[in-house]
Design a protein around this motif. Structure first.
Motif, PDB file in Angstrom:
ATOM      1  N   ASP A   1     -32.076  45.445 -61.865  1.00  0.00           N
ATOM      2  CA  ASP A   1     -33.263  44.692 -61.454  1.00  0.00           C
ATOM      3  C   ASP A   1     -32.885  43.451 -60.658  1.00  0.00           C
ATOM      4  O   ASP A   1     -33.560  43.090 -59.680  1.00  0.00           O
ATOM      5  N   ILE A   2     -31.781  42.803 -61.042  1.00  0.00           N
ATOM      6  CA  ILE A   2     -31.333  41.614 -60.311  1.00  0.00           C
ATOM      7  C   ILE A   2     -30.729  42.012 -58.969  1.00  0.00           C
ATOM      8  O   ILE A   2     -30.930  41.333 -57.955  1.00  0.00           O
ATOM      9  N   VAL A   3     -30.000  43.121 -58.947  1.00  0.00           N
ATOM     10  CA  VAL A   3     -29.465  43.618 -57.673  1.00  0.00           C
ATOM     11  C   VAL A   3     -30.611  43.927 -56.716  1.00  0.00           C
ATOM     12  O   VAL A   3     -30.550  43.612 -55.518  1.00  0.00           O
ATOM     13  N   ALA A   4     -31.688  44.524 -57.244  1.00  0.00           N
ATOM     14  CA  ALA A   4     -32.848  44.840 -56.400  1.00  0.00           C
ATOM     15  C   ALA A   4     -33.478  43.562 -55.844  1.00  0.00           C
ATOM     16  O   ALA A   4     -33.870  43.511 -54.673  1.00  0.00           O
ATOM     17  N   LYS A   5     -33.565  42.533 -56.666  1.00  0.00           N
ATOM     18  CA  LYS A   5     -34.103  41.252 -56.190  1.00  0.00           C
ATOM     19  C   LYS A   5     -33.186  40.651 -55.128  1.00  0.00           C
ATOM     20  O   LYS A   5     -33.655  40.059 -54.141  1.00  0.00           O
ATOM     21  N   ALA A   6     -31.874  40.776 -55.327  1.00  0.00           N
ATOM     22  CA  ALA A   6     -30.930  40.264 -54.332  1.00  0.00           C
ATOM     23  C   ALA A   6     -31.115  40.980 -52.995  1.00  0.00           C
ATOM     24  O   ALA A   6     -31.109  40.347 -51.928  1.00  0.00           O
ATOM     25  N   LYS A   7     -31.285  42.300 -53.039  1.00  0.00           N
ATOM     26  CA  LYS A   7     -31.519  43.058 -51.804  1.00  0.00           C
ATOM     27  C   LYS A   7     -32.829  42.626 -51.150  1.00  0.00           C
ATOM     28  O   LYS A   7     -32.933  42.550 -49.920  1.00  0.00           O
TER      29      LYS A   7
ATOM     30  N   LEU B   1     -28.832  30.508 -50.589  1.00  0.00           N
ATOM     31  CA  LEU B   1     -29.453  29.475 -51.426  1.00  0.00           C
ATOM     32  C   LEU B   1     -30.430  30.077 -52.442  1.00  0.00           C
ATOM     33  O   LEU B   1     -30.318  29.801 -53.642  1.00  0.00           O
ATOM     34  N   PRO B   2     -31.397  30.893 -52.012  1.00  0.00           N
ATOM     35  CA  PRO B   2     -32.272  31.489 -53.028  1.00  0.00           C
ATOM     36  C   PRO B   2     -31.531  32.428 -53.976  1.00  0.00           C
ATOM     37  O   PRO B   2     -31.904  32.549 -55.148  1.00  0.00           O
ATOM     38  N   MET B   3     -30.474  33.080 -53.505  1.00  0.00           N
ATOM     39  CA  MET B   3     -29.741  33.978 -54.391  1.00  0.00           C
ATOM     40  C   MET B   3     -29.028  33.207 -55.495  1.00  0.00           C
ATOM     41  O   MET B   3     -28.901  33.685 -56.630  1.00  0.00           O
ATOM     42  N   LEU B   4     -28.577  32.000 -55.197  1.00  0.00           N
ATOM     43  CA  LEU B   4     -27.966  31.169 -56.232  1.00  0.00           C
ATOM     44  C   LEU B   4     -28.999  30.754 -57.279  1.00  0.00           C
ATOM     45  O   LEU B   4     -28.697  30.667 -58.474  1.00  0.00           O
ATOM     46  N   HIS B   5     -30.229  30.500 -56.843  1.00  0.00           N
ATOM     47  CA  HIS B   5     -31.295  30.234 -57.815  1.00  0.00           C
ATOM     48  C   HIS B   5     -31.565  31.484 -58.655  1.00  0.00           C
ATOM     49  O   HIS B   5     -31.845  31.382 -59.858  1.00  0.00           O
ATOM     50  N   LEU B   6     -31.487  32.651 -58.031  1.00  0.00           N
ATOM     51  CA  LEU B   6     -31.654  33.899 -58.774  1.00  0.00           C
ATOM     52  C   LEU B   6     -30.584  34.023 -59.856  1.00  0.00           C
ATOM     53  O   LEU B   6     -30.876  34.411 -60.996  1.00  0.00           O
ATOM     54  N   VAL B   7     -29.352  33.694 -59.513  1.00  0.00           N
ATOM     55  CA  VAL B   7     -28.258  33.717 -60.487  1.00  0.00           C
ATOM     56  C   VAL B   7     -28.569  32.776 -61.651  1.00  0.00           C
ATOM     57  O   VAL B   7     -28.383  33.118 -62.823  1.00  0.00           O
ATOM     58  N   GLN B   8     -29.072  31.581 -61.341  1.00  0.00           N
ATOM     59  CA  GLN B   8     -29.382  30.623 -62.400  1.00  0.00           C
ATOM     60  C   GLN B   8     -30.550  31.091 -63.261  1.00  0.00           C
ATOM     61  O   GLN B   8     -30.635  30.735 -64.438  1.00  0.00           O
ATOM     62  N   SER B   9     -31.441  31.896 -62.701  1.00  0.00           N
ATOM     63  CA  SER B   9     -32.552  32.419 -63.499  1.00  0.00           C
ATOM     64  C   SER B   9     -32.065  33.410 -64.546  1.00  0.00           C
ATOM     65  O   SER B   9     -32.752  33.677 -65.530  1.00  0.00           O
ATOM     66  N   VAL B  10     -30.869  33.956 -64.338  1.00  0.00           N
ATOM     67  CA  VAL B  10     -30.290  34.915 -65.278  1.00  0.00           C
ATOM     68  C   VAL B  10     -29.420  34.208 -66.312  1.00  0.00           C
ATOM     69  O   VAL B  10     -29.555  34.423 -67.518  1.00  0.00           O
ATOM     70  N   GLN B  11     -28.525  33.336 -65.835  1.00  0.00           N
ATOM     71  CA  GLN B  11     -27.525  32.742 -66.719  1.00  0.00           C
ATOM     72  C   GLN B  11     -27.787  31.281 -67.074  1.00  0.00           C
ATOM     73  O   GLN B  11     -27.136  30.742 -67.959  1.00  0.00           O
ATOM     74  N   GLY B  12     -28.689  30.636 -66.358  1.00  0.00           N
ATOM     75  CA  GLY B  12     -28.936  29.227 -66.623  1.00  0.00           C
ATOM     76  C   GLY B  12     -27.948  28.303 -65.947  1.00  0.00           C
ATOM     77  O   GLY B  12     -28.005  27.087 -66.119  1.00  0.00           O
ATOM     78  N   PHE B  13     -27.065  28.851 -65.143  1.00  0.00           N
ATOM     79  CA  PHE B  13     -26.105  28.085 -64.349  1.00  0.00           C
ATOM     80  C   PHE B  13     -25.439  29.055 -63.392  1.00  0.00           C
ATOM     81  O   PHE B  13     -25.711  30.261 -63.422  1.00  0.00           O
ATOM     82  N   VAL B  14     -24.563  28.546 -62.522  1.00  0.00           N
ATOM     83  CA  VAL B  14     -23.833  29.418 -61.601  1.00  0.00           C
ATOM     84  C   VAL B  14     -22.418  29.589 -62.140  1.00  0.00           C
ATOM     85  O   VAL B  14     -21.579  28.696 -62.021  1.00  0.00           O
TER      86      VAL B  14
END
Length: 289
Positions: free
Chosen positions: A55-61, A75-88
């Motif tokens: 699901d996260i890979v699909a959002k990245a695409k 930049l938005p992809m780094l925010h996506l990463v933080q939405s999963v882990q709470g940090f980069v």
């Protein structure tokens, strides 16, 4: 004329180009030293235990498809990463590099430049206290010190970007100094997950973080209703509920304060207007490039 053998250029190392790098590089080149691929199996785009599932890979695409050049989605992809882990995390850096055909060094350079990208796990809430000049003079420094002492343990104040509680768990709070939050007319201010709480005092700030630690979500002075850090990061990545009502519930709220538009209101009440620009006003010449 001496003929020279054709030389295949070594491609810039990146997660997806690692195999090409290995194939093209000279035997004397330590590819593992210059490539982000450091462990066996890291040539794969994702692993079974990766936190970034389909699901996260699909959002990245999806993000990549919004830009003419894929690297613009970083930049938005780094925010996506933080939405999963709470940090980069380092995993998050590798994930972005793989998705965007960048090197990990390029991704890391961006992560370490912007303060909104956290390199260690954040709390459920991020409390940002403005300690820039005007807020500091009006009490911002005192508010930060009071919160640091209040959230600390064993007589030790909580440090910048440290977490009270277990990171990510309900009621946990990360505290940070913040540069100007662009609300000088409402100083001193702080933000919780980037939503404004205006005209704060030491007492009101303590009451606010205590409410957060109890699991409550106080209403910001303006802006959208308060959400947790990870949910806000998903919004910053550009993903919102598809249903109109749910979308409005997430983002609707008063966007301005009376103080902010006071000058414009006075001008309107008194009929003040700025002089219009003459039609024949000379404009500076711009050299063609």
């Amino acid at each position: 004329m001496t003929e020279h053998p054709e030389v295949t250029p070594t491609p810039r190392p990146g997660s997806r180009l690692a195999e090409q790098t290995h194939a093209a590089a000279d035997d004397q080149v330590d590819v593992m030293a210059i490539s982000p691929v450091r462990e066996e199996g890291m040539l794969e785009e994702s692993t079974a235990d990766s936190p970034f599932g389909p699901d996260i890979v699909a959002k990245a695409k999806d993000l990549i498809g919004r830009y003419p050049q894929s690297r613009s989605a970083l930049l938005p992809m780094l925010h996506l990463v933080q939405s999963v882990q709470g940090f980069v995390s380092q995993e998050g850096i590798t994930f972005c590099a793989e998705q965007l055909d960048l090197s990990e060094a390029e991704v890391s350079a961006v992560v370490t430049f912007y303060t909104m990208y956290k390199r260690k796990p954040c709390g459920e809430h991020l409390v940002s206290v403005c300690t820039n000049t005007l807020c500091a003079a009006l009490g911002g420094d005192a508010i930060y010190r009071r919160l640091a002492e209040h959230l600390g343990e064993d007589g030790r104040p909580l440090g910048h970007e440290e977490v009270a509680g277990t990171p990510g768990e309900r009621g946990s709070v990360m505290l940070e100094h913040a540069e100007c939050l662009a609300a000088c007319d409402l100083a001193p201010v702080l933000q919780v997950n980037y939503e404004y709480f205006d005209k704060q005092t030491e007492e009101s700030a303590v009451e606010l973080v205590d409410a957060l630690r109890r699991g409550e979500k106080p209403q910001p002075s303006r802006g959208a209703p308060l959400a947790d850090f990870k949910s806000v990061e998903l919004q910053l990545a550009g993903f919102f509920p598809e249903e109109e009502d749910a979308y409005r519930a997430d983002v609707d709220g008063p966007s301005r304060a009376v103080e902010t538009v006071r000058g414009a209101q006075l001008a309107a009440d008194r009929g003040w207007t700025a002089p219009s620009m003459p039609d024949d006003a000379p404009l500076p010449e711009v050299e063609a490039k």
